[in-house]
Design an enzyme around this catalytic site. Sequence first.
Site, PDB file in Angstrom:
ATOM      1  N   ARG A 195      41.974  26.202  43.727  1.00  0.00           N
ATOM      2  CA  ARG A 195      43.379  26.304  43.310  1.00  0.00           C
ATOM      3  C   ARG A 195      43.592  27.591  42.496  1.00  0.00           C
ATOM      4  NH1 ARG A 195      46.082  26.819  38.097  1.00  0.00           N
ATOM      5  NH2 ARG A 195      48.104  25.819  38.213  1.00  0.00           N
ATOM      6  N   VAL A 196      44.650  28.322  42.809  1.00  0.00           N
ATOM      7  CA  VAL A 196      45.017  29.494  42.018  1.00  0.00           C
ATOM      8  C   VAL A 196      46.407  29.249  41.451  1.00  0.00           C
ATOM      9  CG1 VAL A 196      45.457  31.983  42.077  1.00  0.00           C
ATOM     10  CG2 VAL A 196      43.599  31.026  43.440  1.00  0.00           C
ATOM     11  N   GLY A 197      46.586  29.523  40.150  1.00  0.00           N
ATOM     12  CA  GLY A 197      47.895  29.337  39.516  1.00  0.00           C
ATOM     13  C   GLY A 197      48.680  30.636  39.458  1.00  0.00           C
ATOM     14  N   ASP A 198      49.649  30.657  38.573  1.00  0.00           N
ATOM     15  CA  ASP A 198      50.539  31.822  38.454  1.00  0.00           C
ATOM     16  C   ASP A 198      49.902  33.016  37.753  1.00  0.00           C
ATOM     17  OD1 ASP A 198      50.557  30.111  36.055  1.00  0.00           O
ATOM     18  OD2 ASP A 198      51.843  31.683  35.249  1.00  0.00           O
ATOM     19  N   GLY A 229      51.790  28.443  30.990  1.00  0.00           N
ATOM     20  CA  GLY A 229      52.514  27.187  31.234  1.00  0.00           C
ATOM     21  C   GLY A 229      52.100  26.576  32.553  1.00  0.00           C
ATOM     22  N   GLY A 247      51.674  26.268  36.043  1.00  0.00           N
ATOM     23  CA  GLY A 247      51.680  27.417  36.941  1.00  0.00           C
ATOM     24  C   GLY A 247      52.482  27.283  38.216  1.00  0.00           C
ATOM     25  N   THR A 307      46.161  29.299  28.520  1.00  0.00           N
ATOM     26  CA  THR A 307      45.996  30.620  29.123  1.00  0.00           C
ATOM     27  C   THR A 307      46.275  31.698  28.081  1.00  0.00           C
ATOM     28  OG1 THR A 307      46.502  29.887  31.342  1.00  0.00           O
ATOM     29  CG2 THR A 307      47.145  32.132  30.811  1.00  0.00           C
TER      30      THR A 307
HETATM   31  N1  ASP Z   1      49.575  28.982  33.962  1.00  0.00           N
HETATM   32  C1  ASP Z   1      48.212  28.533  34.028  1.00  0.00           C
HETATM   33  C2  ASP Z   1      47.936  27.973  35.379  1.00  0.00           C
HETATM   34  O1  ASP Z   1      48.745  27.227  35.888  1.00  0.00           O
HETATM   35  C3  ASP Z   1      47.888  27.509  32.997  1.00  0.00           C
HETATM   36  C4  ASP Z   1      48.205  27.932  31.586  1.00  0.00           C
HETATM   37  O2  ASP Z   1      49.125  28.700  31.335  1.00  0.00           O
HETATM   38  O3  ASP Z   1      47.491  27.500  30.675  1.00  0.00           O
HETATM   39  O4  ASP Z   1      46.886  28.229  35.905  1.00  0.00           O
END
Ligand code: ASP
Length: 318
Positions: free
Chosen positions: A213-216, A237, A239, A185
């Site tokens: 799916r949605v991450g952080d 990181g 998420g 990311t």
């Molecule tokens: N934090 C991101 C997610 O979980 C992944 C990443 O940081 O590469 O979507």
Amino acid sequence: MKPVLLIHGGAWAIPGGELDPHRAGVKKALTAGYAVLEKGGSALDSVECAVTSLEDDPAFDAGTGSFLTRDGRVQMDALIMDGARMLAGGVACVERLKNPIQAARLVLEKSRHVYFVGQGAEAFAHEHGMPLIDNADLIVDRERARLREAQERERAGLPDSSFSGDEPPQMRRPATSARMDSHDTVGAVALDAEGRIAAATSTGGTLNKAPGRVGDSSLIGCGCYADNLSAAVSLTGWGEPIMKLVLGKWAADRVQAGSAPQDAAQASIAYLARRLNGHGGILVLAPDGRWGIAHNTPHMAWGVCDAQGPRIGTEFPG
Ligand code: ASP
């Protein structure tokens, strides 16, 4: 006020052969984003410019070159925040936009809403002048191969090489695992000459993720946050733990309570590891220009430009 720009291109065990492309991408984005600040541009314009450059670079998991969902598509999330005006714009699960961060900026500037998802987000961006592209234009061969490998591992009953966030705890590898998952990311935080801070984070999410799916990364206060009363923050990181801890806001609150940004950065990553066995990296920038970077992964692609000039690296000391 001397402007400051910090950027990251993911925190994970970046393989040797990928270190140079990561350094080159960070350097290019840092140069472009800092030029905006030097010309008197806003922190918001600077983070948008830096993240656009990283999205266009296939080395990173954002925009072109993003990870693929388990059905072989690119699905991206992005957030941008203006800490001076307390404005935010976010998009999630977009598939047909080359630069999701630019769509997020349009949401911030042109909508009475703060967050759009999927086709609604794409339609909003298109109505405001962004072309809709073919999803296949965002896919690179490296990611097709990574998805194939992840799915072969899955079929063989081996631990998933992406942290999908729903594995039982015993399948979660420690942060020091040599096979640490790719977390590529991208993000940026900036302070401009007028004392305004801003943050932006953009991602293709995690490898082999379930569609939808949605991450952080694009969630306010999780992977991205900016408030001129506290700090500008961008994370990368795994998420799911980051979002459960609302870690971006957690870090900004520490700065507001008097912590130095470097202490707040280190405390956030220590808390992530201690509380949920999570891993990742963080940028923290205070409105007075002090900043911090921390990660508990073997590498984190980072770049800083301030009064001391530009520095980049793939491991942050300390
Ligand atoms: N934090 C991101 C997610 O979980 C992944 C990443 O940081 O590469 O979507």
